[in-house]
Write an enzyme that holds these catalytic residues in place. Sequence first.
Site, PDB file in Angstrom:
ATOM      1  CG  ASP A  59      17.186  16.976  -6.988  1.00  0.00           C
ATOM      2  OD1 ASP A  59      16.828  17.279  -8.144  1.00  0.00           O
ATOM      3  OD2 ASP A  59      16.412  16.508  -6.144  1.00  0.00           O
ATOM      4  CE1 TYR A  61      18.466  14.713 -15.704  1.00  0.00           C
ATOM      5  CE2 TYR A  61      20.643  13.722 -15.892  1.00  0.00           C
ATOM      6  CZ  TYR A  61      19.720  14.663 -16.298  1.00  0.00           C
ATOM      7  OH  TYR A  61      20.044  15.550 -17.293  1.00  0.00           O
ATOM      8  CG  PHE A  72      22.073  19.480 -16.128  1.00  0.00           C
ATOM      9  CD1 PHE A  72      20.695  19.571 -16.147  1.00  0.00           C
ATOM     10  CD2 PHE A  72      22.784  20.422 -15.392  1.00  0.00           C
ATOM     11  CE1 PHE A  72      20.019  20.579 -15.468  1.00  0.00           C
ATOM     12  CE2 PHE A  72      22.132  21.442 -14.712  1.00  0.00           C
ATOM     13  CZ  PHE A  72      20.750  21.527 -14.742  1.00  0.00           C
ATOM     14  CG  HIS A 181      15.978  23.014 -14.023  1.00  0.00           C
ATOM     15  ND1 HIS A 181      15.700  21.886 -14.777  1.00  0.00           N
ATOM     16  CD2 HIS A 181      16.915  22.630 -13.111  1.00  0.00           C
ATOM     17  CE1 HIS A 181      16.427  20.875 -14.341  1.00  0.00           C
ATOM     18  NE2 HIS A 181      17.173  21.291 -13.331  1.00  0.00           N
TER      19      HIS A 181
END
Length: 221
Positions: A59, A61, A72, A181
């Site tokens: 999801d 930041y 990202f 991740h």
Amino acid sequence: MTWIDFFKKIEQKPYFHQLEEAIQTEYETKTIYPAFHLRYRAFELTPLEDVRVVVLGQDPYHQPHQAHGLAFSVSEGEKLPPSLKNIYKELDSDLSIVMNQRSGDLTHWAKQGVLLLNTTLTVEEGKPLSHRHLPYGELMKDIFELLNQQFRPIIFLLWGRHAQSYAQLIHSKHLVLTANHPSPLSANQGGWFGCRHFSKTNTWLIEQGFQPIRWQNNIIV
């Protein structure tokens, strides 16, 4: 079909109406990221007909000034979040690409056909996965169904457990690569560093007759 056509089609579905109503309420009552007008920015920057690579994360930041609608990525001039730092480290290790640490904006990837997508497109400040309960899963299923319908093969980079749960929705004509991740907690457990997703992506794209992705951001001065 374009992304505009797609969203016009699904806006008739009950889940999408429910999602939009819930999101509207969240933005009116809480601090939500990214900004309301940026929540579908990934689709604006990467037209459906241009999608060659899909990067799927968790999801957005959840700290101020970071999320701007691309998974990202952070707005130009913002400090690099730990996940993005680890992405840059892997780029250096994989392709000897030294990224400009002053720039975390991945818009140049999006404009080359890299759809930078998260499994949920919004998040409450300071609360990762806070919108996981919303019907984003239904939206993702429809998005993946549309991507599966594209005549050309696409490479899917599924980063993290949440992203990898969508692997079963991807048709076999596409290529799927998975990794932990890139957040520090996951990356340091193994499965991120050394995944070589960037070189593997470019090798595969060339084999399919596509141009490789120019991962390098602006030149360090």
